[in-house]
Write a protein that holds these residues in place. Structure first.
Motif, PDB file in Angstrom:
ATOM      1  N   UNK A  42       0.789  -1.226   0.000  1.00  0.00           N
ATOM      2  CA  UNK A  42       0.000   0.000   0.000  1.00  0.00           C
ATOM      3  C   UNK A  42       0.827   1.285   0.000  1.00  0.00           C
ATOM      4  N   UNK A  43       2.152   1.164   0.152  1.00  0.00           N
ATOM      5  CA  UNK A  43       2.975   2.370   0.087  1.00  0.00           C
ATOM      6  C   UNK A  43       2.775   3.021  -1.280  1.00  0.00           C
ATOM      7  N   UNK A  44       2.546   4.346  -1.282  1.00  0.00           N
ATOM      8  CA  UNK A  44       2.231   4.992  -2.560  1.00  0.00           C
ATOM      9  C   UNK A  44       3.472   5.215  -3.400  1.00  0.00           C
ATOM     10  N   UNK A  45       4.645   5.175  -2.758  1.00  0.00           N
ATOM     11  CA  UNK A  45       5.882   5.297  -3.518  1.00  0.00           C
ATOM     12  C   UNK A  45       6.429   6.700  -3.618  1.00  0.00           C
ATOM     13  N   UNK A  46       5.811   7.635  -2.907  1.00  0.00           N
ATOM     14  CA  UNK A  46       6.257   9.017  -3.043  1.00  0.00           C
ATOM     15  C   UNK A  46       7.572   9.258  -2.289  1.00  0.00           C
ATOM     16  N   UNK A  47       7.656   8.769  -1.040  1.00  0.00           N
ATOM     17  CA  UNK A  47       8.863   9.009  -0.238  1.00  0.00           C
ATOM     18  C   UNK A  47       9.768   7.776  -0.249  1.00  0.00           C
ATOM     19  N   UNK A  48      11.042   8.001  -0.495  1.00  0.00           N
ATOM     20  CA  UNK A  48      11.977   6.878  -0.620  1.00  0.00           C
ATOM     21  C   UNK A  48      12.058   5.992   0.629  1.00  0.00           C
ATOM     22  N   UNK A  49      12.163   6.546   1.843  1.00  0.00           N
ATOM     23  CA  UNK A  49      12.321   5.655   2.998  1.00  0.00           C
ATOM     24  C   UNK A  49      11.183   4.644   3.128  1.00  0.00           C
ATOM     25  N   UNK A  50       9.986   5.082   2.803  1.00  0.00           N
ATOM     26  CA  UNK A  50       8.826   4.204   2.915  1.00  0.00           C
ATOM     27  C   UNK A  50       8.765   3.235   1.736  1.00  0.00           C
ATOM     28  N   UNK A  51       8.931   3.758   0.536  1.00  0.00           N
ATOM     29  CA  UNK A  51       8.841   2.908  -0.660  1.00  0.00           C
ATOM     30  C   UNK A  51       9.855   1.772  -0.593  1.00  0.00           C
ATOM     31  N   UNK A  52      11.093   2.087  -0.275  1.00  0.00           N
ATOM     32  CA  UNK A  52      12.134   1.064  -0.219  1.00  0.00           C
ATOM     33  C   UNK A  52      12.083   0.289   1.098  1.00  0.00           C
ATOM     34  N   UNK A  53      11.896   1.019   2.181  1.00  0.00           N
ATOM     35  CA  UNK A  53      11.949   0.394   3.506  1.00  0.00           C
ATOM     36  C   UNK A  53      10.868  -0.659   3.705  1.00  0.00           C
ATOM     37  N   UNK A  54       9.633  -0.338   3.318  1.00  0.00           N
ATOM     38  CA  UNK A  54       8.556  -1.313   3.526  1.00  0.00           C
ATOM     39  C   UNK A  54       8.833  -2.586   2.731  1.00  0.00           C
ATOM     40  N   UNK A  55       9.421  -2.436   1.545  1.00  0.00           N
ATOM     41  CA  UNK A  55       9.753  -3.606   0.740  1.00  0.00           C
ATOM     42  C   UNK A  55      10.768  -4.500   1.438  1.00  0.00           C
ATOM     43  N   UNK A  56      11.782  -3.874   2.054  1.00  0.00           N
ATOM     44  CA  UNK A  56      12.794  -4.672   2.758  1.00  0.00           C
ATOM     45  C   UNK A  56      12.224  -5.332   4.005  1.00  0.00           C
ATOM     46  N   UNK A  57      11.400  -4.581   4.728  1.00  0.00           N
ATOM     47  CA  UNK A  57      10.788  -5.183   5.918  1.00  0.00           C
ATOM     48  C   UNK A  57      10.023  -6.435   5.521  1.00  0.00           C
ATOM     49  N   UNK A  58       9.276  -6.326   4.426  1.00  0.00           N
ATOM     50  CA  UNK A  58       8.452  -7.458   4.003  1.00  0.00           C
ATOM     51  C   UNK A  58       9.317  -8.652   3.603  1.00  0.00           C
ATOM     52  N   UNK A  59      10.366  -8.392   2.833  1.00  0.00           N
ATOM     53  CA  UNK A  59      11.196  -9.508   2.341  1.00  0.00           C
ATOM     54  C   UNK A  59      11.910 -10.224   3.488  1.00  0.00           C
ATOM     55  N   UNK A  60      12.459  -9.437   4.391  1.00  0.00           N
ATOM     56  CA  UNK A  60      13.220 -10.063   5.482  1.00  0.00           C
ATOM     57  C   UNK A  60      12.265 -10.784   6.447  1.00  0.00           C
ATOM     58  N   UNK A  61      11.126 -10.163   6.725  1.00  0.00           N
ATOM     59  CA  UNK A  61      10.163 -10.833   7.609  1.00  0.00           C
ATOM     60  C   UNK A  61       9.616 -12.096   6.951  1.00  0.00           C
ATOM     61  N   UNK A  62       9.533 -12.096   5.626  1.00  0.00           N
ATOM     62  CA  UNK A  62       9.062 -13.305   4.941  1.00  0.00           C
ATOM     63  C   UNK A  62       9.990 -14.475   5.236  1.00  0.00           C
ATOM     64  N   UNK A  63      11.299 -14.245   5.077  1.00  0.00           N
ATOM     65  CA  UNK A  63      12.209 -15.375   5.299  1.00  0.00           C
ATOM     66  C   UNK A  63      12.244 -15.762   6.776  1.00  0.00           C
ATOM     67  N   UNK A  64      12.108 -14.762   7.653  1.00  0.00           N
ATOM     68  CA  UNK A  64      12.106 -15.095   9.082  1.00  0.00           C
ATOM     69  C   UNK A  64      10.886 -15.932   9.453  1.00  0.00           C
ATOM     70  N   UNK A  65       9.742 -15.601   8.862  1.00  0.00           N
ATOM     71  CA  UNK A  65       8.522 -16.323   9.240  1.00  0.00           C
ATOM     72  C   UNK A  65       8.395 -17.646   8.507  1.00  0.00           C
ATOM     73  N   UNK A  66       9.214 -17.856   7.477  1.00  0.00           N
ATOM     74  CA  UNK A  66       9.131 -19.105   6.739  1.00  0.00           C
ATOM     75  C   UNK A  66      10.361 -19.975   6.938  1.00  0.00           C
ATOM     76  N   UNK A  67      10.949 -19.886   8.142  1.00  0.00           N
ATOM     77  CA  UNK A  67      12.023 -20.810   8.520  1.00  0.00           C
ATOM     78  C   UNK A  67      13.346 -20.589   7.823  1.00  0.00           C
ATOM     79  N   UNK A  68      13.589 -19.383   7.316  1.00  0.00           N
ATOM     80  CA  UNK A  68      14.869 -19.133   6.672  1.00  0.00           C
ATOM     81  C   UNK A  68      15.562 -17.895   7.242  1.00  0.00           C
ATOM     82  N   UNK A  69      15.187 -17.557   8.477  1.00  0.00           N
ATOM     83  CA  UNK A  69      15.747 -16.352   9.084  1.00  0.00           C
ATOM     84  C   UNK A  69      17.199 -16.520   9.501  1.00  0.00           C
ATOM     85  N   UNK A  70      17.862 -15.407   9.742  1.00  0.00           N
ATOM     86  CA  UNK A  70      19.227 -15.435  10.263  1.00  0.00           C
ATOM     87  C   UNK A  70      19.275 -14.609  11.545  1.00  0.00           C
ATOM     88  N   UNK A  71      20.299 -14.841  12.305  1.00  0.00           N
ATOM     89  CA  UNK A  71      20.356 -14.211  13.623  1.00  0.00           C
ATOM     90  C   UNK A  71      20.393 -12.690  13.564  1.00  0.00           C
TER      91      UNK A  71
END
Lengths: 444, 180
Positions: free
Chosen positions: A345-374
């Motif tokens: 849902x990030x509209x993409x106007x501000x860089x910290x949100x546009x890029x940051x939300x994408x990274x949060x999602x990707x890293x949390x995906x691997x953490x929640x699907x048994x591929x996380x790192x310390x």
């Protein structure tokens, strides 16, 4: 003692299932307050709303009367915009208010528009709510036929036109300046403030944007009197609010309660407690944008007070959504899904949100699907710090609107309450990957 | 496709409601989608002509919103919520089951969507924006089949009513009172 509901704006819908028909609504006393209001001095209505202490029910909690008084006294035309773009995860009160009592909203608009001397109101309705659109359109037609909307309403000389505007599926349009952009036919991207909408909003004219529940409350305040309404509630959180309780409770639903009861009373007495006699593991008290609370006594016994929850625990009552999770819930999975929501849902106007939300999602995906790192959790906090420096509540932000900082709440909460559990799981998945030699970059 | 004569008149009436014509882009795009089942380039050009902006501006606006489908979709658009409440109550299972079942069915498009503001009925999904609540994956298939066979009357893919009896909303009434 078990608490019960205090029905003010949900009273009529409790008395009849047929409120969307104007005859039923009128037979239950509907539009009487609007007729009275149109004989009052507009400034007295604003004063009354100020006295009532009514605060925005959409999430921000800003005092409504004060918002109205920011309008420059001599600039016309001015617009009233109703924010019915309810999209905050697990909030479903406005949807119910429109489907089951659309005339109450229209009556609220008549009173509010008259109070702020606006002759044109827009209802920005979320596009997905098709039945709500039908009900509201029909209700508006009926109100026009009966002369409650149109020119010279009830012989008062006051003209009002209401336009229902369907959105098209963008959470960000619930943010008031993005909503205004969308209403102007643009991409729904938030605007920098100042100028605030009260000075230059829709079509660069003075504009007030209010939530459905807020506006639905206005006729009742006029009816009861502001001081009487202010007696309800607690401290600066006056009156009643609808809380949308969902998740692992026995009776999920909307409950209108006097502010000041505790979360425990809301969850146990009204929502029927946790399913299968379980216990609360954690709950999200104010829509997906709020930080979380756990099932500890300290948290459950906190009163529903818009300020106290913030000062004590850094959470907010926000949109009034309370999502409750029992012991079977994986908090990392919930955090991932919330991050995915914000990334989408990030509209993409501000860089910290546009890029940051994408990274949060990707890293949390691997953490929640048994591929996380310390290191993952600390890395997420670092990413979050770029969106909301300091990770404090109330949050600071490097973005135009609060969507970015909202996406960080889930990470902060994971760290605060489940750090050990997260680290343990990430450690074991990392060592498993190393043992099997499967420790390459995870593609997500 | 261009607007039919009837819809063009509707479109011009919609534009009249707004102080500035550009505001009508969203409602006109909904109207075009009602007519064609998706938002075609021709429709966007005609909208541009009606609201007096460039076609690029119309596309710029419309491409921002997920409800506007710029490629044809099935007659039935099934939107399954998998957001946090539905997540823990079975939303993803419904999404997976329906996606597998209708993967090759051109009449049915399955999409995963964000919170639909009906969490007391979780897990919930929509068929052409009509709510279906508290269902198991098997129930979900049954419901979609009922729409396919015409047993249930569907809205348009933009959610506009095709049968006025639906306004009583039987599916939505159930369990919606809250706090009895």
């Amino acid at each position: 003692m078990a608490v019960s509901e205090t029905r003010i704006i949900t009273r009529r819908m409790n008395e009849s299932d047929d409120n969307h028909n104007i005859d039923t609504y009128i037979s239950l006393g509907g539009y009487e307050v609007a007729k009275r209001a149109l004989r009052m001095n507009p400034d007295d209505i604003v004063e009354s709303v100020k006295t009532s202490g009514l605060r925005g029910r959409g999430g921000g909690g800003f005092p409504t009367g004060m918002k109205w008084s920011f309008l420059p006294p001599d600039l016309f035309p001015r617009y009233l915009v109703i924010n019915a773009d309810e999209g905050e995860p697990s909030t479903f009160k406005d949807h119910m208010l429109i489907v089951r009592d659309p005339h109450q909203l229209i009556e609220g608009i008549i009173c509010s528009a008259y109070a702020i001397k606006s002759n044109k109101a827009f209802i920005y309705l979320r596009g997905e709510l098709a039945l709500a659109y039908d009900r509201l359109s029909t209700a508006l037609e009926q109100a026009k036929q009966k002369g409650f909307v149109g020119n010279d309403i009830d012989g008062s000389g006051f003209d009002l036109d209401i336009v229902i505007h369907r959105g098209a599926g963008a959470y960000i349009c619930g943010e008031e300046t993005a909503l205004i952009e969308s209403l102007e036919g643009e991409r729904g991207m938030p605007r920098l403030r100042p100028p605030f909408p009260a000075i230059a909003g829709l079509y660069a004219k003075p504009t007030v944007v209010n939530n459905v529940e807020t506006i639905s409350t206005v006729p009742h305040i006029i009816d009861m009197g502001g001081d009487k309404y202010a007696e309800l509630g607690v401290n600066k959180s006056t009156g009643t609010r609808i809380f949308s309780v969902s998740g692992h409770v026995n009776k999920p639903g909307n409950y209108e309660v006097e502010l000041g009861i505790t979360f425990r009373q809301l969850i146990n007495d009204l929502a029927g407690g946790i399913r299968n006699n379980g216990k609360v593991k954690f709950f999200i008290p104010g829509g997906g944008s709020s930080q979380w609370l756990t099932g500890s006594d300290e948290h459950l016994d906190c009163p529903l007070d818009m300020d106290e929850v913030g000062t004590r625990f850094g959470v907010m009552l926000g949109s009034g959504a309370v999502m409750v999770y029992d012991q079977s819930t994986d908090p990392i999975l919930v955090a991932w899904r919330l991050a995915k929501f914000y990334a989408h849902e990030s509209c993409g106007k501000c860089t910290p949100c546009r890029e940051g939300t994408g990274w949060l999602e990707k890293v949390l995906y691997r953490m929640s699907h048994g591929q996380g790192r310390e290191i993952d959790l600390d890395m997420l906090l670092d990413v979050g710090d770029n969106i909301s420096p300091g990770l404090n509540a109330p949050f600071s932000q490097t973005t135009i609107c609060p969507l970015g900082p909202s996406s960080v709440s889930c990470v902060v909460s994971l760290n605060k309450f489940f750090r050990d559990e997260v680290l343990r799981r990430c450690k074991s998945s990392q060592s498993e990957a190393e043992m099997t030699g499967n420790n390459e970059e995870v593609n997500v | 496709m261009a607007f039919t004569q009837e819809n063009r008149e509707k479109a011009l009436a919609i534009v009249e409601k707004y102080p500035y014509t550009k505001s009508a882009i969203l409602p006109l795009a909904h109207l075009a989608q009602d007519q064609d089942g998706y938002l075609s380039e021709d429709a966007m050009r005609e909208i541009a002509e009606i609201v007096q902006v460039s076609p690029a501006e119309v596309q710029g606006t419309c491409s921002f919103y997920t409800m506007f489908k710029r490629k044809p979709v099935g007659k039935l658009l099934v939107s399954v919520c998998t957001n946090v409440t539905c997540l823990v109550l079975g939303g993803p299972e419904i999404h997976e089951t329906l996606s597998n079942k209708y993967a090759l069915d051109e009449d049915v498009t399955i999409e995963e969507v964000e919170c639909l503001a009906k969490c007391d009925g979780a897990p919930c999904f929509q068929v052409n924006y009509e709510f279906i609540e508290k269902v198991s994956p098997q129930d979900a298939i049954d419901v979609v089949e009922e729409y396919k066979s015409g047993e249930r009357v569907a809205r348009t893919v933009s959610g506009t009513l095709t049968d006025s009896s639906l306004i009583e909303g039987p599916t939505l009434q159930k369990g919606q009172k809250g706090g009895e």
